[in-house]
Design a protein around this motif. Structure first.
Motif, mmCIF file in Angstrom:
data_model
loop_
_atom_site.group_PDB
_atom_site.id
_atom_site.type_symbol
_atom_site.label_atom_id
_atom_site.label_comp_id
_atom_site.label_asym_id
_atom_site.label_seq_id
_atom_site.Cartn_x
_atom_site.Cartn_y
_atom_site.Cartn_z
ATOM 1 N N THR A 79 -1.090 10.894 15.995
ATOM 2 C CA THR A 79 -1.957 11.265 14.887
ATOM 3 C C THR A 79 -1.538 12.616 14.322
ATOM 4 N N LYS A 109 -12.198 13.434 20.861
ATOM 5 C CA LYS A 109 -11.404 12.231 20.635
ATOM 6 C C LYS A 109 -9.971 12.555 20.222
ATOM 7 N N GLN A 110 -9.770 13.760 19.703
ATOM 8 C CA GLN A 110 -8.439 14.147 19.241
ATOM 9 C C GLN A 110 -8.063 15.528 19.774
ATOM 10 N N TRP A 111 -6.871 15.586 20.369
ATOM 11 C CA TRP A 111 -6.296 16.827 20.860
ATOM 12 C C TRP A 111 -5.107 17.154 19.942
ATOM 13 N N SER A 127 -3.212 7.848 22.224
ATOM 14 C CA SER A 127 -3.710 7.781 20.845
ATOM 15 C C SER A 127 -4.458 9.040 20.434
ATOM 16 N N GLY A 128 -4.761 9.919 21.404
ATOM 17 C CA GLY A 128 -5.503 11.133 21.115
ATOM 18 C C GLY A 128 -4.639 12.364 20.959
ATOM 19 N N ILE A 159 -5.160 12.587 28.854
ATOM 20 C CA ILE A 159 -5.447 12.424 27.434
ATOM 21 C C ILE A 159 -4.870 11.093 26.988
ATOM 22 N N ALA A 198 -12.803 16.831 17.588
ATOM 23 C CA ALA A 198 -11.395 17.216 17.482
ATOM 24 C C ALA A 198 -11.202 18.634 18.001
#
Length: 294
Positions: free
Chosen positions: A80, A266-268, A49-50, A46, A231
């Motif tokens: 994030t 894109k996001q975890w 940034s994610g 991952i 996401a």
């Protein structure tokens, strides 16, 4: 987030999703399997940034010290956050705190009644102020829990999704266990997937609730509905079905993430609905995701 509609499915329904990922199903319900999928490793990781934190996890310390909580999350390594509750702070004030800690808000959870009502323009403006990309509906009213109700939700999401796109954002929906039920022969989640416009509506897939709902394999969803899952809520499940720190439970995240690229992930975003110690949970979950190879 906890769902009032989330219920334990039958063993057969759970096996449809959990069988390959978790091994044998225990007689009491959900099967036990080692967290890291029996040591399986790959070369993918991952991106730093994610890896994010959904702030519902941290609601207790946020209520006491919003700025200090964000500072500690940044120190752990999170890049994030997903905003879920402002605790008396304005979007602009939260953005300043995020910027000071080099954190980025990627989304905010906003109630269905706001997104489908006159409050949508202001909500979109607030997400822009926070610096987010997505406005997320976290759950649905119980009165809509039927095939016809979900078809109406799909129509409302298409309308709100168009407004979101015109403002430079995208509308997502966050699932709970009840969303994966089959009612009168119809999969409620499939209604949302099939009757919303992929250009206007995406999904923030909660992996725990997809597993507990028993009918939706994330890896397969990512292939069937490509680029619709930007996401994730990465939430683990204890052997007894309770919430667990990411990497300490029985969900096979490497298997789920194997097709994440096709799903557009894109996001975890880490989430634990009821952590005994939110910061300890945040540290353990970050450690697991930052080291994970799949």
């Amino acid at each position: 987030m906890r769902s009032p509609m989330g219920t334990m499915p039958t063993n057969g329904a759970r096996r449809a999703f959990l069988g390959a990922a978790l091994g044998a199903v225990a007689a009491v319900g959900i099967g036990a399997a080692p967290a890291a999928a029996a040591g399986r490793r790959g070369c993918r990781r991952i991106p730093p940034s994610g890896i994010g934190m959904h702030l519902y996890t941290m609601r207790t310390p946020l209520a006491a010290d919003f700025a200090g909580t964000l500072e500690q999350l940044a120190e752990i390594g999170y890049a994030t956050v997903g905003v879920s509750g402002r605790h008396g702070n304005s979007p602009a004030a939260i953005r300043r705190m995020l910027d000071r800690n080099r954190l980025k808000a990627v989304l905010e959870h906003v109630g269905y009644d706001i997104v489908t009502g006159s409050g949508l323009p202001r909500a979109l403006e607030d997400v822009h102020t926070l610096g987010g990309r997505w406005i997320v509906v976290p759950s649905l009213p119980g009165s809509l829990h039927s095939p016809d109700g979900y078809r109406e939700v799909a129509r409302q999401f298409n309308r709100a999704g168009l407004a979101a796109r015109e403002s430079g954002l995208k509308l997502l929906y966050h699932n709970h266990g009840g969303d994966h039920e089959v009612v009168d022969g119809h999969s409620l989640y499939d209604i949302l997937l099939d009757e919303t416009d992929p250009e206007l509506v995406g999904f923030e897939l909660d992996l725990y609730w997809a597993a507990k709902g028993g009918s939706s394999d994330p890896g397969e969803l990512f292939l069937r509905h490509r680029d619709r899952f930007p996401a994730l809520h990465v939430k683990d499940m204890a052997p007894n079905g309770d919430f667990a720190d990411v990497g300490s439970g029985i969900l096979d995240f490497p298997a789920m993430f194997d097709t994440a690229r096709q799903g557009g992930v894109k996001q975890w975003l880490v989430e634990h609905d009821a952590p005994a110690d939110p910061f300890a949970s945040a540290r353990a979950s970050y450690r697991y995701l930052s080291r994970l190879r799949y």
